[in-house]
Design an enzyme around this catalytic site. Structure first.
Site, PDB file in Angstrom:
ATOM      1  N   LYS A 115       0.819  -1.213   0.000  1.00 41.16           N
ATOM      2  CA  LYS A 115       0.000   0.000   0.000  1.00 41.16           C
ATOM      3  C   LYS A 115       0.856   1.268   0.000  1.00 41.16           C
ATOM      4  O   LYS A 115       0.471   2.278  -0.595  1.00 41.16           O
ATOM      5  CB  LYS A 115      -0.944  -0.003   1.211  1.00 41.16           C
ATOM      6  CG  LYS A 115      -2.075  -1.011   1.101  1.00 41.16           C
ATOM      7  CD  LYS A 115      -3.121  -0.791   2.167  1.00 41.16           C
ATOM      8  CE  LYS A 115      -4.323  -1.715   1.959  1.00 41.16           C
ATOM      9  NZ  LYS A 115      -5.382  -1.458   2.961  1.00 41.16           N
ATOM     10  N   LYS A 217      -8.566 -10.346  -9.715  1.00 41.92           N
ATOM     11  CA  LYS A 217      -9.651 -10.428  -8.747  1.00 41.92           C
ATOM     12  C   LYS A 217     -10.686  -9.334  -8.995  1.00 41.92           C
ATOM     13  O   LYS A 217     -10.345  -8.226  -9.401  1.00 41.92           O
ATOM     14  CB  LYS A 217      -9.110 -10.280  -7.319  1.00 41.92           C
ATOM     15  CG  LYS A 217      -8.488 -11.529  -6.738  1.00 41.92           C
ATOM     16  CD  LYS A 217      -8.094 -11.332  -5.296  1.00 41.92           C
ATOM     17  CE  LYS A 217      -9.302 -11.170  -4.390  1.00 41.92           C
ATOM     18  NZ  LYS A 217      -8.929 -11.080  -2.957  1.00 41.92           N
ATOM     19  N   LYS A 220     -13.325  -3.381  -6.170  1.00 43.06           N
ATOM     20  CA  LYS A 220     -14.083  -2.129  -6.184  1.00 43.06           C
ATOM     21  C   LYS A 220     -13.261  -0.983  -6.751  1.00 43.06           C
ATOM     22  O   LYS A 220     -13.808   0.075  -7.075  1.00 43.06           O
ATOM     23  CB  LYS A 220     -14.559  -1.795  -4.773  1.00 43.06           C
ATOM     24  CG  LYS A 220     -13.458  -1.691  -3.732  1.00 43.06           C
ATOM     25  CD  LYS A 220     -14.053  -1.673  -2.337  1.00 43.06           C
ATOM     26  CE  LYS A 220     -12.977  -1.792  -1.262  1.00 43.06           C
ATOM     27  NZ  LYS A 220     -13.554  -2.008   0.070  1.00 43.06           N
TER      28      LYS A 220
END
Length: 355
Positions: A115, A217, A220
């Site tokens: 991240k 995958k 969102k």
């Protein structure tokens, strides 16, 4: 471990639309867990702000996630549904755990590296300390079981490390206060205040891939809304997305082995199987040899039947935000009744004057 009562803790960040992958991979399983264990379901809003969130959007997402839980079958009366920031014991216990955990442990967390990316110096301190807060989320209730996906296994291992170090460091004090249970740690037995929480894995997880690219995958964050089925999608939208889902020109195989090297076909068959509670082999026994022009309508009908009622119920719940807030507030009061006892005992163990 038998001295600790079985208890499940589950948490999800309110960072955007929930989709089919979230439902099949997590939420549907949590609904089933309610019949076996007492459960706490937490909207982990403090975790969400480790990266920038637009405040009004965060408020909306917190309520939407709570509505999705309830619409999917989470029973907020029999179990506990709350948002994390309403229970300050999470953050206070996390600080104590910051002083138990080692910096080297945090630096090994792969999710922080992913991240933060190359510009780590500009990442928030909260993002680095995220796993310590996750440990506090779980151990504030001395939860024994946590449903986890692959991306959270390392964090749960760190939760166990923090619990083990706390138990070891304060074993004599825990015994003196009469607050512990014997826990074997290697060849040594210590008086443990915290359980060594176990991951709860029930069979192979349903891995749902993008409708536009079977190698990725469902997410969102994908810029294309056609890549995913959102739990808030209406029936017509669900059917449209399945009609437009990427496939290949060949007919469906008759056996699961024939899905190898066909990621989009494998994904759609897997979604059908998961929604219908069947195996891929069972689905292919019925649809093998048939073209996608016949399979997709059947999948669309099934998806609409299973998911559209959730979307309808979500919209009904979201029409009354005050009721959602009441549910979360009531859940937080029940959660605090547990967490405040835990934190009070931890302060006494550590030597902080309390009360």
């Amino acid at each position: 471990m038998a001295a600790f009562q079985p208890l499940v803790f589950s948490g999800v960040q309110p960072t955007g639309n929930l989709h089919l992958g979230n439902y099949l991979g997590a939420i549907r399983r949590w609904v089933a867990l309610q019949d076996a264990y007492p459960c706490l379901f937490c909207v982990v809003d403090l975790h969400a702000i480790t990266v920038w969130q637009e405040p009004a959007e965060l408020e909306r997402c917190i309520r939407e996630l709570a509505a999705a839980f309830i619409a999917s079958g989470i029973d907020a009366d029999k179990h506990i549904l709350f948002n994390q920031s309403r229970v300050p014991e999470h953050a206070e216990l996390a600080w104590i755990f910051n002083c138990v955990a080692r910096l080297g442990w945090m630096n090994r967390m792969t999710q922080f590296k992913d991240k933060a990316g190359k510009d780590r110096e500009n990442a928030s301190l909260g993002l680095l300390a995220y796993p310590s807060l996750m440990a506090a989320d779980i151990l504030a209730y001395r939860a024994t079981l946590v449903p986890v996906g692959e991306d959270q296994k390392q964090h749960l291992e760190l939760t166990r490390d923090i619990a083990a170090k706390f138990n070891h460091d304060f074993s004599e004090r825990i015994a003196e206060k009469g607050l512990g249970h014997p826990i074997a740690m290697g060849e040594e037995t210590v008086q443990g205040f915290f359980p060594l929480t176990d991951p709860l894995i029930e069979g192979p997880a349903t891995r749902v891939m993008s409708l536009k690219d079977g190698s990725k995958k469902m997410s969102k964050s994908d810029p294309s809304d056609l890549s995913r089925i959102n739990l808030s999608d209406e029936a017509d939208t669900i059917a449209k997305k399945i009609r437009k889902a990427k496939t290949d020109p060949d007919a469906l195989p008759s056996e699961a082995a024939g899905l190898a090297g066909r990621p989009e076909a494998d994904n759609l068959v897997g979604i059908f199987a998961a929604l219908d509670g069947r195996s891929k082999a069972d689905v292919l026994a019925e649809y093998g040899g048939r073209p996608f022009s016949e399979f997709k309508p059947a999948l669309a009908d099934l998806a609409v039947a299973k998911l559209a009622p959730i979307a309808t119920e979500m919209r009904r719940i979201l029409d009354d935000p005050a009721e959602i807030d009441r549910t979360l507030r009531h859940g937080a009061e029940r959660a605090r009744a547990i967490a405040s006892r835990t934190l009070g005992d931890v302060k006494s163990i550590v030597g902080l004057l309390n009360g």
